[in-house]
Motif scaffolding. Structure first.
Motif, short mmCIF file in Angstrom:
data_model
loop_
_atom_site.label_atom_id
_atom_site.label_comp_id
_atom_site.label_asym_id
_atom_site.label_seq_id
_atom_site.Cartn_x
_atom_site.Cartn_y
_atom_site.Cartn_z
N TRP A 132 -28.41 45.12 -36.32
CA TRP A 132 -27.19 45.53 -36.06
C TRP A 132 -27.14 46.30 -34.58
O TRP A 132 -27.67 47.30 -34.56
N VAL A 133 -26.56 45.53 -33.66
CA VAL A 133 -26.82 46.09 -32.18
C VAL A 133 -25.59 46.54 -31.67
O VAL A 133 -24.64 45.86 -31.54
N PRO A 134 -25.71 47.73 -31.27
CA PRO A 134 -24.37 48.35 -30.44
C PRO A 134 -24.15 47.31 -29.10
O PRO A 134 -25.33 47.25 -28.47
N ALA A 135 -23.16 47.06 -28.81
CA ALA A 135 -22.65 46.32 -27.67
C ALA A 135 -22.50 47.21 -26.67
O ALA A 135 -21.91 48.36 -26.67
N PRO A 136 -23.11 46.92 -25.43
CA PRO A 136 -22.54 47.77 -24.09
C PRO A 136 -21.27 47.87 -23.95
O PRO A 136 -20.57 46.86 -24.06
N GLN A 137 -20.79 49.07 -23.78
CA GLN A 137 -19.32 49.32 -23.65
C GLN A 137 -18.61 49.08 -24.92
O GLN A 137 -17.06 48.97 -24.74
N GLY A 138 -19.31 48.99 -25.95
CA GLY A 138 -18.49 48.49 -27.18
C GLY A 138 -17.83 47.26 -27.08
O GLY A 138 -17.06 46.75 -28.11
N ASP A 139 -18.36 46.46 -26.25
CA ASP A 139 -17.75 45.01 -26.10
C ASP A 139 -18.47 43.64 -26.92
O ASP A 139 -19.31 43.13 -26.12
N ALA A 140 -18.07 43.62 -28.39
CA ALA A 140 -18.98 43.05 -29.00
C ALA A 140 -18.68 41.48 -28.55
O ALA A 140 -19.76 40.75 -28.44
N TRP A 141 -17.62 41.00 -28.38
CA TRP A 141 -17.29 39.61 -28.03
C TRP A 141 -17.85 39.19 -26.81
O TRP A 141 -18.58 38.26 -26.39
N GLY A 142 -18.05 40.28 -25.87
CA GLY A 142 -18.48 40.20 -24.51
C GLY A 142 -19.95 39.93 -24.73
O GLY A 142 -20.70 38.99 -23.85
N LEU A 143 -20.67 40.73 -25.44
CA LEU A 143 -22.11 40.69 -25.81
C LEU A 143 -22.38 39.35 -26.31
O LEU A 143 -23.47 38.62 -25.83
N ALA A 144 -21.73 38.83 -27.29
CA ALA A 144 -21.95 37.66 -28.09
C ALA A 144 -21.62 36.52 -26.98
O ALA A 144 -22.40 35.46 -26.99
#
Ligand SMILES: Cc1ncc(COP(=O)(O)O)c(C=O)c1O
Length: 378
Positions: free
Chosen positions: A320-332
């Motif tokens: 369960w990985v925090p996305a940089p700047q909270g941008d989960a779709w961007g990280l995906a």
């Protein structure tokens, strides 16, 4: 157009553009989005599935006496709880029970209409409530992803058909305080349903039985007012065969057994035989634990090389990985582009955790090797 219920898009269908991106960039896609097992079940389990005699007659909805006995034996051996036979029953994997439960509980308590469930969780707790026309009320979770029952509005407690807990938790890997939840449920007259389908993949904490691996059940705290839900999908790589079981409170289990009989919920006979063979064997579970633990460490390492913080979970087979700047779709999207890997944005698991992605380490080691090679550019 009807004015009735319109099923929302199935979350994983929304990943199609990422799959196409990964395919364009890398050819072979490594899908770590859905938590579907890929490793083989033991041969004795496969052999049991092929026994045609068990397919001829209707199987008992509550499970055969032999199936229930294997489940009770496993409970005592693995989790240190003696469950009376009358308080144990089969289900067709656990998802159908999760999704169907609010409808049945409402028949039992027509004066109540609310399902309480973890705000960050497996989506079927909420969906089961919606399918039954009930209110789905998310319960906030604390920084360790444990339910904060003190935050539940007393008006919602009054209306609650049940509280769902999930330990180890999908997607967060959190481990909850099951004793505290059982006590809360009894204090407030709200049945607590404890989804324990990842119990065999608990990485932290004390074992329930000396010499066993870690892993705890709500039933350790007494059977009254609580029901534990288990599955062989993850433990024994039998997600395609569909077999699980539930156990606990005498009155609740009896009610569910009787209602489900009338509705024709039956685990197929050969699957019940396979379930017995699987429950009787712990060796394959030890091997599976090692596989998942090793994969969790490897994938956490790969994500770490990309500068991501992927802590090892307390249990389960998800990072369960925090996305940089909270941008989960961007990280995906960037993981699909960079490594050809598909992960799930946190919003699939509730609106409280949009800034995370979930990574299921369910693919064979060769697929993880592929990710490592893509990372190193070799
Ligand atoms: C928390 C949780 N509960 C229940 C299930 C359903 O599993 P099954 O229906 O295969 O038993 C899953 C599957 O991913 C899950 O993650």
């Amino acid at each position: 157009m009807t004015a009735g219920f319109v099923p929302p898009p199935y979350p994983y269908d929304r990943l199609q553009p990422l799959i196409e991106l990964a395919r364009r960039e890398h050819g072979e896609v490594v899908d770590l989005s859905i938590g579907t097992p890929c490793d083989p079940p033991p041969q004795a389990v496969v052999d049991a599935l092929a026994q045609s005699a068990a397919a001829r007659s209707y199987p008992p909805s509550i499970g055969t006496a032999a199936f229930r006995s294997a489940a009770c034996d496993w409970y005592e051996r693995r989790l240190g709880v003696q469950v009376p036979d009358a308080q144990m029953a089969a289900c067709i994997g656990s998802k159908e029970l999760v999704a169907g439960l609010p409808h049945w509980l409402r028949l039992r308590r027509p004066d109540r209409d609310t399902v309480l469930y973890p705000a960050v969780s497996y989506p079927s707790y909420e969906m089961g409530a919606l399918l039954a026309g009930c209110r789905a009320v998310p319960v906030p979770v604390d920084e360790q992803w444990r339910l904060d029952v003190t935050a539940i509005d007393p008006a919602d407690v009054e209306r609650a058909l049940c509280l769902w807990s999930n330990t180890p938790a999908n997607p967060t890997g959190g481990l909850d305080d099951l004793g505290a939840l059982a006590a809360w449920g009894r204090r407030h007259g709200v049945p607590v349903f404890s989804d324990e389908c990842y119990v065999e993949f608990t990485w932290q904490g004390e074992p329930a039985v000396p010499g066993a691996a870690p892993g705890r059940s709500i039933l350790e705290h007494g059977l009254d007012g609580v029901v534990a839900v288990h599955s062989l999908s993850k433990r024994s790589n039998l997600a395609g065969a569909r077999v699980g079981f539930y156990a606990g409170d005498a009155e609740l289990v009896d009610f569910l057994r009787e209602v489900r009989k009338h509705a024709g919920f039956m685990v197929p006979g050969p699957t019940q035989l396979a379930g017995i063979a699987a429950l009787d064997d712990d060796t394959h579970v030890r091997a599976q634990r090692e596989r998942y633990h090793h994969r969790l460490e490897r994938v956490a390492g790969i994500l770490g090389e990309l500068g991501l913080d992927a802590p090892m979970p307390g249990g389960g087979f998800y990072l369960w990985v925090p996305a940089p700047q909270g941008d989960a779709w961007g990280l995906a999207e960037s993981l699909a582009q960079r490594l050809g890997v598909i992960v799930s944005p946190g919003e699939f698991y509730g609106s409280s955790a949009p800034g995370y992605v979930r990574v299921a380490v369910v693919q064979p080691d060769e697929q993880i090797d592929l990710l490592a090679r893509r990372l190193s550019g070799s």
